[in-house]
Design an enzyme around this catalytic site. Structure first.
Site, short mmCIF file in Angstrom:
data_model
loop_
_atom_site.label_atom_id
_atom_site.label_comp_id
_atom_site.label_asym_id
_atom_site.label_seq_id
_atom_site.Cartn_x
_atom_site.Cartn_y
_atom_site.Cartn_z
N SER A 211 61.15 -6.46 -5.99
CA SER A 211 61.77 -5.13 -5.91
C SER A 211 63.14 -5.21 -5.23
O SER A 211 64.05 -4.45 -5.56
CB SER A 211 60.86 -4.13 -5.19
OG SER A 211 60.68 -4.50 -3.84
N MET B 96 58.40 -17.23 -0.57
CA MET B 96 57.32 -17.47 0.38
C MET B 96 57.11 -18.93 0.77
O MET B 96 56.07 -19.27 1.33
CB MET B 96 56.01 -16.86 -0.16
CG MET B 96 56.02 -15.34 -0.22
SD MET B 96 56.55 -14.53 1.32
CE MET B 96 55.20 -14.99 2.40
N ILE C 275 58.36 -22.05 3.17
CA ILE C 275 59.22 -22.47 4.27
C ILE C 275 60.12 -23.60 3.79
O ILE C 275 59.66 -24.51 3.09
CB ILE C 275 58.36 -22.93 5.48
CG1 ILE C 275 57.58 -21.75 6.02
CG2 ILE C 275 59.23 -23.55 6.56
CD1 ILE C 275 56.56 -22.13 7.09
N ASN D 17 68.00 -14.16 4.37
CA ASN D 17 66.64 -13.69 4.09
C ASN D 17 66.50 -12.26 4.60
O ASN D 17 67.25 -11.84 5.48
CB ASN D 17 65.63 -14.60 4.83
CG ASN D 17 64.19 -14.16 4.64
OD1 ASN D 17 63.78 -13.84 3.51
ND2 ASN D 17 63.43 -14.11 5.72
N HIS E 207 63.54 -9.96 6.40
CA HIS E 207 62.23 -10.07 7.04
C HIS E 207 61.79 -8.66 7.45
O HIS E 207 62.58 -7.91 8.02
CB HIS E 207 62.33 -10.98 8.27
CG HIS E 207 61.03 -11.13 9.00
ND1 HIS E 207 60.00 -11.91 8.52
CD2 HIS E 207 60.59 -10.57 10.14
CE1 HIS E 207 58.98 -11.83 9.35
NE2 HIS E 207 59.31 -11.02 10.34
N SER F 70 65.04 -6.72 8.83
CA SER F 70 66.25 -7.42 9.28
C SER F 70 66.73 -8.40 8.21
O SER F 70 65.94 -9.22 7.73
CB SER F 70 65.96 -8.22 10.56
OG SER F 70 65.40 -7.41 11.57
N ASP G 182 62.57 -17.41 10.94
CA ASP G 182 62.91 -16.03 11.29
C ASP G 182 63.74 -15.94 12.58
O ASP G 182 63.69 -14.93 13.28
CB ASP G 182 61.63 -15.17 11.45
CG ASP G 182 60.81 -15.11 10.18
OD1 ASP G 182 61.40 -15.20 9.09
OD2 ASP G 182 59.57 -14.98 10.27
N GLU H 279 64.53 -1.56 3.29
CA GLU H 279 64.95 -2.88 2.79
C GLU H 279 65.86 -2.73 1.59
O GLU H 279 66.88 -3.41 1.46
CB GLU H 279 63.74 -3.71 2.35
CG GLU H 279 62.92 -4.25 3.48
CD GLU H 279 61.82 -5.21 3.00
OE1 GLU H 279 61.79 -5.57 1.81
OE2 GLU H 279 60.98 -5.58 3.83
N1 NHR Z 1 62.73 -21.40 5.92
C1 NHR Z 1 63.33 -21.64 7.10
N2 NHR Z 1 63.60 -22.89 7.39
N3 NHR Z 1 63.66 -20.66 7.98
C2 NHR Z 1 63.36 -19.39 7.70
O1 NHR Z 1 63.69 -18.45 8.58
C3 NHR Z 1 62.72 -19.06 6.47
C4 NHR Z 1 62.41 -20.11 5.60
C5 NHR Z 1 61.75 -19.86 4.39
C6 NHR Z 1 61.38 -18.57 4.07
C7 NHR Z 1 61.15 -16.17 4.63
C8 NHR Z 1 59.98 -15.89 5.57
C9 NHR Z 1 59.84 -14.49 6.10
O2 NHR Z 1 60.73 -13.66 5.95
C10 NHR Z 1 61.66 -17.53 4.95
C11 NHR Z 1 62.34 -17.76 6.14
C12 NHR Z 1 57.12 -17.83 4.11
C13 NHR Z 1 56.48 -18.31 5.24
C14 NHR Z 1 55.25 -19.19 5.14
O3 NHR Z 1 54.53 -19.35 6.10
C15 NHR Z 1 57.02 -17.99 6.49
C16 NHR Z 1 58.16 -17.22 6.57
C17 NHR Z 1 58.79 -16.74 5.44
C18 NHR Z 1 58.27 -17.04 4.20
N4 NHR Z 1 54.99 -19.81 3.96
C19 NHR Z 1 53.87 -20.73 3.70
C20 NHR Z 1 54.40 -22.17 3.59
O4 NHR Z 1 53.58 -23.08 3.84
C21 NHR Z 1 53.21 -20.43 2.37
C22 NHR Z 1 52.69 -19.04 2.27
C23 NHR Z 1 52.36 -18.66 0.83
O5 NHR Z 1 52.59 -19.46 -0.11
O6 NHR Z 1 51.91 -17.52 0.64
O7 NHR Z 1 55.57 -22.39 3.22
O8 NHR Z 1 58.79 -14.18 6.71
C1 GAR Z 2 59.64 -7.77 1.30
O1 GAR Z 2 58.97 -6.78 2.02
C2 GAR Z 2 60.16 -8.82 2.25
O2 GAR Z 2 60.58 -8.28 3.48
C3 GAR Z 2 58.93 -9.64 2.43
O3 GAR Z 2 58.32 -9.68 1.16
C4 GAR Z 2 58.65 -8.53 0.43
C5 GAR Z 2 59.21 -8.92 -0.90
O4 GAR Z 2 59.21 -7.84 -1.76
N1 GAR Z 2 59.23 -10.96 2.82
C6 GAR Z 2 58.38 -11.65 3.55
O5 GAR Z 2 57.40 -11.18 4.07
C7 GAR Z 2 58.73 -13.09 3.68
N2 GAR Z 2 57.71 -13.72 4.43
P1 GAR Z 2 59.87 -7.94 -3.18
O6 GAR Z 2 59.35 -9.20 -3.86
O7 GAR Z 2 59.40 -6.71 -3.88
O8 GAR Z 2 61.37 -7.98 -2.98
#
Ligand code: NHR
Ligand code: GAR
Length: 208
Positions: A13, A90, A92, A107, A109, A136, A145, A174
């Protein structure tokens, strides 16, 4: 014309907002590609409908996180984007990847960082009886984050909010702030000292 590459994992979205803003001439950019780590991400359909090149790179097909990130970086480098946008992505990202795209990787969050890093942000904000919550836009650094916040969108928490109603309100803000933050980064001279820019969601009678 600025070039964007957008990474997604799901519904997209926020991606749709970028597509709409660009089509309406509100952001002077093109989306060079949308890349997903999941073949079934609905956001891929949104991109296809808008005529944007798409690619799926399935992380389960790689033996290590670094191997996936390396392949991903190689694809992105083909486009030389001005900004690389995580939009519900999703996975890291490893240090090497983040350093490679430093200062052009952002990103969104769903919390008012530095509060509620990680998952289940709406639930935790409700449990703590926060009066305000939000989202944010931040630069991505290796630590999760924890990068510099560029823009925040603030919403009021209502006494009768559930996780779902609160999440919906955060999604609204957002969708307002992510395109604004991208426009700000691309088209203005804003310095890191002027960040974060804060935007408050004014709710109409209908939404409240
Ligand atoms: N990478 C880094 N190095 N730093 C950040 O700040 C990041 C990033 C990658 C993605 C988005 C993030 C969020 O907004 C993001 C920020 C996924 C996970 C996670 O735990 C954590 C934070 C965010 C996105 N992912 C798992 C993993 O093992 C898998 C989870 C799944 O597949 O559903 O990568 O919160
Ligand atoms: C959003 O709410 C974003 O903040 C969140 O996922 C949604 C994505 O929505 N991100 C995370 O939680 C990353 N860990 P979208 O696919 O509809 O844009």
């Amino acid at each position: 014309m600025f070039k964007l590459v957008i990474l997604i994992s799901g519904y997209g979205s926020n991606l749709q907002q970028f597509i709409d803003h660009i089509e309406a001439g509100k952001i002077n950019a093109e989306i060079s590609a949308v890349i997903s780590n999941r073949a079934d991400a609905y956001g891929l359909k949104r991109a296809e409908k808008a005529g944007i090149p798409t690619l799926t790179l399935d992380h389960t097909q790689f033996s290590t996180r670094e191997a996936f990130d390396h392949a991903l970086a190689k694809e992105i480098d083909n486009y030389q984007p001005d900004l690389l946008i995580l939009s519900g992505f999703m996975r890291i990202l490893s240090d090497g990847f983040v350093k490679h795209f430093q200062d052009r990787l952002i990103n969104i969050h769903p919390s008012l960082l530095p509060k509620y890093k990680g998952l289940h942000t709406h639930k935790r904000a409700l449990q703590d009886k926060q009066s305000q919550h939000g989202a944010s836009v931040h630069f991505v650094i290796p630590e999760l984050d924890a990068g510099k916040v560029i823009m925040q969108g603030i919403v009021d928490v209502k006494v009768d909010d559930s996780e779902e109603t609160l999440a919906n309100r955060v999604h609204q803000i957002e969708h307002i702030i992510y395109p604004k933050a991208v426009k700000l980064l691309l088209e203005t001279q804003i310095s890191k000292e002027q960040m974060p820019v804060k935007i408050y969601l004014e709710m109409s009678a209908k939404q409240s």
